[in-house]
Design an enzyme around this catalytic site. Structure first.
Site, PDB file in Angstrom:
ATOM      1  N   CYS A   2     -26.364 -17.039 -26.768  1.00 42.32           N
ATOM      2  CA  CYS A   2     -25.194 -16.852 -25.902  1.00 42.32           C
ATOM      3  C   CYS A   2     -25.542 -16.493 -24.456  1.00 42.32           C
ATOM      4  CB  CYS A   2     -24.288 -15.780 -26.493  1.00 42.32           C
ATOM      5  SG  CYS A   2     -23.830 -16.145 -28.184  1.00 42.32           S
TER       6      CYS A   2
HETATM    7  C1  UGA Z   1     -23.731 -11.514 -26.848  1.00 37.91           C
HETATM    8  C2  UGA Z   1     -22.674 -10.513 -26.345  1.00 37.91           C
HETATM    9  O1  UGA Z   1     -23.185  -9.191 -26.443  1.00 37.91           O
HETATM   10  C3  UGA Z   1     -21.393 -10.626 -27.195  1.00 37.91           C
HETATM   11  O2  UGA Z   1     -20.399  -9.771 -26.659  1.00 37.91           O
HETATM   12  C4  UGA Z   1     -20.905 -12.061 -27.167  1.00 37.91           C
HETATM   13  O3  UGA Z   1     -19.755 -12.224 -27.988  1.00 37.91           O
HETATM   14  C5  UGA Z   1     -21.993 -12.970 -27.699  1.00 37.91           C
HETATM   15  O4  UGA Z   1     -23.166 -12.823 -26.860  1.00 37.91           O
HETATM   16  C6  UGA Z   1     -21.467 -14.372 -27.656  1.00 37.91           C
HETATM   17  O5  UGA Z   1     -21.200 -14.902 -26.574  1.00 37.91           O
HETATM   18  O6  UGA Z   1     -21.169 -14.943 -28.732  1.00 37.91           O
HETATM   19  P1  UGA Z   1     -25.530 -11.502 -28.821  1.00 37.91           P
HETATM   20  O7  UGA Z   1     -25.968 -12.852 -28.370  1.00 37.91           O
HETATM   21  O8  UGA Z   1     -25.361 -11.254 -30.273  1.00 37.91           O
HETATM   22  O9  UGA Z   1     -24.106 -11.117 -28.155  1.00 37.91           O
HETATM   23  O10 UGA Z   1     -26.617 -10.514 -28.262  1.00 37.91           O
HETATM   24  P2  UGA Z   1     -26.691  -9.064 -27.573  1.00 37.91           P
HETATM   25  O11 UGA Z   1     -26.635  -8.018 -28.615  1.00 37.91           O
HETATM   26  O12 UGA Z   1     -25.744  -8.955 -26.444  1.00 37.91           O
HETATM   27  O13 UGA Z   1     -28.173  -9.135 -27.005  1.00 37.91           O
HETATM   28  C7  UGA Z   1     -28.576 -10.229 -26.167  1.00 37.91           C
HETATM   29  C8  UGA Z   1     -30.003 -10.067 -25.728  1.00 37.91           C
HETATM   30  O14 UGA Z   1     -30.089  -9.030 -24.749  1.00 37.91           O
HETATM   31  C9  UGA Z   1     -30.990  -9.677 -26.833  1.00 37.91           C
HETATM   32  O15 UGA Z   1     -32.176 -10.431 -26.692  1.00 37.91           O
HETATM   33  C10 UGA Z   1     -31.244  -8.210 -26.583  1.00 37.91           C
HETATM   34  O16 UGA Z   1     -32.520  -7.785 -27.035  1.00 37.91           O
HETATM   35  C11 UGA Z   1     -31.152  -8.151 -25.069  1.00 37.91           C
HETATM   36  N1  UGA Z   1     -30.839  -6.816 -24.547  1.00 37.91           N
HETATM   37  C12 UGA Z   1     -29.664  -6.209 -24.840  1.00 37.91           C
HETATM   38  C13 UGA Z   1     -31.746  -6.177 -23.702  1.00 37.91           C
HETATM   39  O17 UGA Z   1     -32.822  -6.719 -23.391  1.00 37.91           O
HETATM   40  N2  UGA Z   1     -31.433  -4.936 -23.205  1.00 37.91           N
HETATM   41  C14 UGA Z   1     -30.266  -4.317 -23.502  1.00 37.91           C
HETATM   42  O18 UGA Z   1     -30.045  -3.183 -22.999  1.00 37.91           O
HETATM   43  C15 UGA Z   1     -29.357  -4.969 -24.334  1.00 37.91           C
END
Ligand code: UGA
Length: 429
Positions: free
Chosen positions: A266
């Site tokens: 995403c």
């Molecule tokens: C993301 C959004 O958080 C959701 O709200 C959205 O609905 C979804 O995309 C979508 O469009 O369907 P997701 O892809 O499951 O959800 O992943 P996240 O939990 O947001 O994490 C994304 C990436 O960011 C991961 O690789 C995570 O490790 C990284 N991340 C997250 C960081 O590097 N630092 C942080 O502080 C948070």
């Protein structure tokens, strides 16, 4: 109200199970017969904690959820959620193939329906797509006019992989973009017992809210990663900075975990598509482009740190712990591990990889020339350097790293304690 859900990936299944759990009769439509068979046997076709149990409950016990390959089943429902996947085209914009095909199939099914029907788009699509692509296709295929027999809405989801059903049932807000009031009212009925703000907007605004939300999370992550890169040079721990910043409610602590960057299906894709939408509209989105560039380069800084410590990587053995883009999922799409491993192999290193859940998916996309290990200790044993790329709990076990060179990309270890047992380096702390 009877519900059909077209496309049974994370969003589609969470929607189907979430609404079936609330007592609605739901049919999942998908042209993948293996997925349809699994759902009808009460099994989830994707890995998500708790999803299997819920599918089983709704299909086998409550008997109000079933799956079908036949789009004509849509005509027996009142509202269709369009949840097919969206992809980047080779040029960086949106590949409309799946969404257009689904819109046409839905339109054809509605051609024979008597009575009002709403199509609610949940797929993440570029602002303007519902008006410019989805509606014309539905009108042509159905022979009906949107606004009379058919209503259209955009109802984006904000689900986080690993907890999609919880996110569906406990959203922060519900966005309903509407073609007209009747379309929006119909969708809102489904959410009447959710006690969160319901925001009614135009179709295109709803599409933009979804993009903007993911882009903002990406901005926070690239911001803190860039800050971390600066802090590391200045001898400051970026986690001390983030923790202190987070107390300010205008900033907030969430999404300020510095590390190897964001992956998944995403954030990277949606950011790219927003950049493309802006450029097509004649605007150069410099901030968003920088967010993307920082994220593209961040994983490679782990490789550079490794080179700096153990010298050239030619002939060296590197353990990579964590292949999934985040913990509690088997998803490796756009995972930082992919870029890191490609770079290690290019530099002549041997890679020993391990992930508690994502090994099968990793094998499908990664080079066959890496060694897939059965455990973290097997990967670490015999390696010249260990890279930690996903914050799985089992990687927190300090004894794994005795005497090793370790580069932590996710702040899995406590730096002070880790330095007592190994040659520990944070990616940007
Ligand atoms: C993301 C959004 O958080 C959701 O709200 C959205 O609905 C979804 O995309 C979508 O469009 O369907 P997701 O892809 O499951 O959800 O992943 P996240 O939990 O947001 O994490 C994304 C990436 O960011 C991961 O690789 C995570 O490790 C990284 N991340 C997250 C960081 O590097 N630092 C942080 O502080 C948070």
């Amino acid at each position: 109200m009877r519900i059909s859900v077209v496309g049974n990936g994370y969003i589609g299944l969470a929607t189907a199970v979430g609404l079936a759990g609330k007592g609605y009769k739901v049919v999942c439509i998908d042209n993948n017969s293996a997925k349809v068979d699994l759902i009808n046997k009460g099994k989830a076709p994707i890995f998500e904690s708790g999803l299997d149990d819920l599918v089983s409950l709704c299909v086998c016990k409550q008997k109000n959820l079933r799956a079908s390959e036949d789009y004509r089943d849509i005509a027996d429902t009142d509202i269709t959620f369009l949840c097919v996947g969206t992809y980047l085209s080779s040029g960086g914009g949106t590949d409309f193939t799946q969404i257009a095909q689904a819109a046409e199939d839905i339109g054809k099914a509605l051609a024979k329906k008597n009575g009002y029907h709403v199509v609610a788009v949940k797929s993440t699509i570029a602002p303007g797509t519902t008006e410019q692509v989805v509606i014309p296709i539905i009108e042509k295929a159905s022979g009906k006019k949107v606004g009379t027999d058919i209503g259209v809405a955009v109802n984006p989801e904000f689900l986080e992989e690993g907890k999609v059903v919880q996110c569906f049932l406990n959203p922060y807000r519900i966005i309903i973009g509407e073609y007209d009031k009747r379309s929006g009212d119909t969708v809102e009925i489904l959410y009447r017992d959710f006690s969160v703000p319901i925001i009614r907007t135009s179709l295109t605004t709803a599409e933009m809210i979804k993009y903007a939300s993911n882009a903002f999370l990406a901005v926070k992550i690239s911001f803190i990663n860039e800050l971390g890169n600066i802090c590391k040079k200045l001898g400051v721990d970026v986690y001390d900075v983030a923790n202190a910043m987070g107390y300010d409610p205008r900033i907030g602590r969430k999404y300020l975990n510095a590390g190897v960057g964001f992956g998944g299906s995403c954030l990277p894709k949606d950011l790219e598509m927003l950049i493309d939408s802006a450029q097509k509209a004649g605007y150069e989105p410099r901030l968003l482009e920088s967010v993307r560039d920082v994220n593209r380069d961040q994983p490679l800084s782990m490789v550079a740190i490794a080179e700096g410590i153990i010298g050239g990587l030619q002939g060296k053995t590197i353990a990579v712990l964590g292949l999934a883009f985040k913990p509690h999922t088997d998803d490796v799409r756009d995972a930082p591990s992919l870029r890191v491993i490609a770079s290690l192999l290019e530099k002549g290193a041997s890679v020993r990889a391990y992930d508690p859940m994502a090994m099968d998916n990793a094998r499908l996309v990664l080079s066959q020339s890496i060694m897939y290990c059965d455990s973290a200790s097997q990967a670490v044993g015999g390696s010249d350097c260990v890279l930690i790329l996903t914050e799985w709990d089992e990687f927190k076990k300090e004894s794994l790293y005795n005497g090793k060179v370790v580069i932590d990309g996710r702040r899995v270890l406590d730096p002070q304690r880790a330095r007592q047992i190994c040659d520990y380096h944070g990616i940007c702390w």
